[in-house]
Motif scaffolding. Structure first.
Motif, mmCIF file in Angstrom:
data_model
loop_
_atom_site.group_PDB
_atom_site.id
_atom_site.type_symbol
_atom_site.label_atom_id
_atom_site.label_comp_id
_atom_site.label_asym_id
_atom_site.label_seq_id
_atom_site.Cartn_x
_atom_site.Cartn_y
_atom_site.Cartn_z
ATOM 1 N N UNK A 182 -0.045 2.454 -36.639
ATOM 2 C CA UNK A 182 -1.288 2.110 -35.961
ATOM 3 C C UNK A 182 -2.349 3.082 -36.461
ATOM 4 N N UNK A 183 -3.371 2.575 -37.114
ATOM 5 C CA UNK A 183 -4.331 3.466 -37.776
ATOM 6 C C UNK A 183 -5.731 2.862 -37.728
ATOM 7 N N UNK A 184 -6.765 3.680 -37.903
ATOM 8 C CA UNK A 184 -8.149 3.182 -37.834
ATOM 9 C C UNK A 184 -8.438 2.138 -38.911
ATOM 10 N N UNK A 185 -9.292 1.195 -38.562
ATOM 11 C CA UNK A 185 -9.776 0.164 -39.483
ATOM 12 C C UNK A 185 -8.653 -0.705 -40.053
ATOM 13 N N UNK A 186 -7.559 -0.847 -39.323
ATOM 14 C CA UNK A 186 -6.436 -1.623 -39.826
ATOM 15 C C UNK A 186 -6.700 -3.129 -39.770
ATOM 16 N N UNK A 187 -7.784 -3.526 -39.118
ATOM 17 C CA UNK A 187 -8.082 -4.942 -39.026
ATOM 18 C C UNK A 187 -8.808 -5.521 -40.217
ATOM 19 N N UNK A 188 -9.386 -4.650 -41.081
ATOM 20 C CA UNK A 188 -10.196 -5.145 -42.199
ATOM 21 C C UNK A 188 -9.402 -5.990 -43.190
ATOM 22 N N UNK A 189 -8.258 -5.496 -43.715
ATOM 23 C CA UNK A 189 -7.504 -6.335 -44.659
ATOM 24 C C UNK A 189 -6.930 -7.592 -44.008
ATOM 25 N N UNK A 190 -6.611 -7.501 -42.727
ATOM 26 C CA UNK A 190 -6.076 -8.666 -42.012
ATOM 27 C C UNK A 190 -7.126 -9.756 -41.893
ATOM 28 N N UNK A 191 -8.383 -9.367 -41.684
ATOM 29 C CA UNK A 191 -9.461 -10.347 -41.549
ATOM 30 C C UNK A 191 -9.602 -11.180 -42.814
ATOM 31 N N UNK A 192 -9.488 -10.545 -43.969
ATOM 32 C CA UNK A 192 -9.596 -11.270 -45.239
ATOM 33 C C UNK A 192 -8.485 -12.309 -45.350
ATOM 34 N N UNK A 193 -7.266 -11.917 -44.995
ATOM 35 C CA UNK A 193 -6.144 -12.847 -45.048
ATOM 36 C C UNK A 193 -6.348 -14.008 -44.078
ATOM 37 N N UNK A 194 -6.938 -13.722 -42.913
ATOM 38 C CA UNK A 194 -7.191 -14.785 -41.936
ATOM 39 C C UNK A 194 -8.162 -15.811 -42.486
ATOM 40 N N UNK A 195 -9.224 -15.356 -43.136
ATOM 41 C CA UNK A 195 -10.188 -16.289 -43.702
ATOM 42 C C UNK A 195 -9.549 -17.129 -44.806
ATOM 43 N N UNK A 196 -8.661 -16.523 -45.591
ATOM 44 C CA UNK A 196 -7.947 -17.279 -46.628
ATOM 45 C C UNK A 196 -7.121 -18.388 -45.982
ATOM 46 N N UNK B 209 -1.115 -9.431 -55.944
ATOM 47 C CA UNK B 209 -2.346 -9.404 -55.165
ATOM 48 C C UNK B 209 -3.272 -10.571 -55.491
ATOM 49 N N UNK B 210 -3.053 -11.238 -56.641
ATOM 50 C CA UNK B 210 -3.897 -12.360 -57.046
ATOM 51 C C UNK B 210 -3.350 -13.709 -56.588
ATOM 52 N N UNK B 211 -2.061 -13.768 -56.307
ATOM 53 C CA UNK B 211 -1.418 -15.060 -56.078
ATOM 54 C C UNK B 211 -2.001 -15.815 -54.890
ATOM 55 N N UNK B 212 -2.320 -15.095 -53.823
ATOM 56 C CA UNK B 212 -2.852 -15.761 -52.629
ATOM 57 C C UNK B 212 -4.183 -16.429 -52.934
ATOM 58 N N UNK B 213 -5.026 -15.728 -53.692
ATOM 59 C CA UNK B 213 -6.337 -16.287 -54.021
ATOM 60 C C UNK B 213 -6.213 -17.407 -55.054
ATOM 61 N N UNK B 214 -5.216 -17.312 -55.910
ATOM 62 C CA UNK B 214 -4.938 -18.419 -56.824
ATOM 63 C C UNK B 214 -4.479 -19.648 -56.047
ATOM 64 N N UNK B 215 -3.662 -19.435 -55.022
ATOM 65 C CA UNK B 215 -3.239 -20.535 -54.154
ATOM 66 C C UNK B 215 -4.446 -21.166 -53.470
ATOM 67 N N UNK B 216 -5.340 -20.332 -52.946
ATOM 68 C CA UNK B 216 -6.531 -20.856 -52.281
ATOM 69 C C UNK B 216 -7.389 -21.657 -53.252
ATOM 70 N N UNK B 217 -7.569 -21.140 -54.467
ATOM 71 C CA UNK B 217 -8.372 -21.853 -55.458
ATOM 72 C C UNK B 217 -7.746 -23.193 -55.814
ATOM 73 N N UNK C 44 2.060 -20.098 -43.255
ATOM 74 C CA UNK C 44 3.412 -20.037 -43.815
ATOM 75 C C UNK C 44 3.368 -20.004 -45.344
ATOM 76 N N UNK C 45 2.479 -20.805 -45.937
ATOM 77 C CA UNK C 45 2.341 -20.799 -47.390
ATOM 78 C C UNK C 45 1.910 -19.427 -47.900
ATOM 79 N N UNK C 46 0.914 -18.843 -47.257
ATOM 80 C CA UNK C 46 0.417 -17.530 -47.673
ATOM 81 C C UNK C 46 1.493 -16.466 -47.481
ATOM 82 N N UNK C 47 2.205 -16.522 -46.356
ATOM 83 C CA UNK C 47 3.261 -15.545 -46.112
ATOM 84 C C UNK C 47 4.361 -15.597 -47.159
ATOM 85 N N UNK C 48 4.789 -16.791 -47.520
ATOM 86 C CA UNK C 48 5.853 -16.940 -48.514
ATOM 87 C C UNK C 48 5.373 -16.542 -49.912
#
Length: 287
Positions: free
Chosen positions: A216-230, A266-274, A248-252
């Protein structure tokens, strides 16, 4: 990769995906139904993690802490919608972005004043500390299975609420045509308050469940927010079913990418979105 390792990574991917769904479901409800761009959604996840650490220290029970945290989150979400967000529904999205961006700094400062800037750990409940043996040398933690089961139950509950209840009918009517719903006597302000409070609650509960798995650490929500928008973009804005499938697709993809092709993981999720947006610009499912 042998069968046992494949099964472990599959379970990890599903567990991560279901946790992402908890976050993305709240975001897609707020974004798709209320038309609010909520950049502070990741901060609710962070608040949930800190609430878990604080409440577990006070009452020594993570399960009870989740129940109390969910109640506090619902009240917080209702107050935020009543005091701030309902005044911006007819305003430009830039005003919403500025408000929610300011809330990020407000929540970070409040977190610092209340709980400090140290990194904390939350212990797994003793009842869920064990592991289930998959082979003679490999096992899977019971707590991760508990998270998956709880997320599935919450997902089913959310589906029943949206698709099978009178409140869900009002939510869908307000999302489809707000003016017509108001003309038919539906209290849209009440519906929006419930939707926003529900979205905040889902994010806080996700943070509380994830707290024992990571620090549990400060500003831990920032990277999660990006994944949520994806997830929201892939699934389709406003679609809870789309958020579930996309999460489920993003998690796998993220889990197996880190194991099989770590160089480009680190690129695969954004490639999936594209790829999804090239095929279906509106996302996998419409609202």
């Amino acid at each position: 990769m042998d069968l046992a390792n494949f099964l472990i990574q599959l379970l990890n991917g599903v567990q991560y995906g279901l946790l992402l769904f908890m976050l993305a479901a709240g975001l897609t409800l707020i974004f798709g139904i209320m038309g609010v761009v909520n950049l502070a959604h990741g901060s609710f996840y962070m608040l949930g993690a800190y609430l878990a650490w604080w409440l577990v220290g006070a009452i020594d029970s993570l399960l009870l802490a989740i129940v109390l945290g969910a109640a506090l989150a619902f009240v917080l979400g209702w107050l935020l919608e009543w005091g701030l967000f309902r005044h911006l529904y007819q305003r430009d999205h830039l005003d919403q972005v500025l408000l929610t961006f300011g809330l990020i700094y407000l929540f970070e400062e409040a977190r610092s004043l209340l709980w400090g800037d140290d990194v904390h750990a939350v212990a797994v409940p003793p009842l869920l500390e064990g592991s289930i043996a998959l082979t003679d040398t490999l096992a899977y933690p019971v707590y991760r299975l508990f998270i998956m089961g709880l997320c599935v139950l919450l997902a089913l509950g959310l589906y029943v609420l949206i698709a099978r209840t009178r409140l869900g009918m009002k939510i869908r009517a307000g999302a489809f045509n707000r003016a017509m719903a108001e003309a038919l006597g539906i209290n849209i302000r009440l519906v929006h308050g419930v939707v926003f409070a529900l979205g905040v609650t889902l994010a806080v509960v996700a943070g509380m469940m994830a707290a024992p798995l990571s620090s549990v650490y400060p500003n831990m929500g920032a990277p999660v927010l990006i994944m949520c928008f994806v997830v929201v973009v892939i699934g389709g804005i406003g679609s809870v079913r789309g958020a579930f499938v996309a999460a489920l697709m993003v998690g796998l993809v993220d889990t197996f990418g880190k194991v099989l092709v770590p160089q480009i993981a680190s690129m695969l999720i954004y490639m999936l979105m594209a790829a999804v947006l090239l095929y279906r610009p509106e996302g996998l499912f419409k609202q």
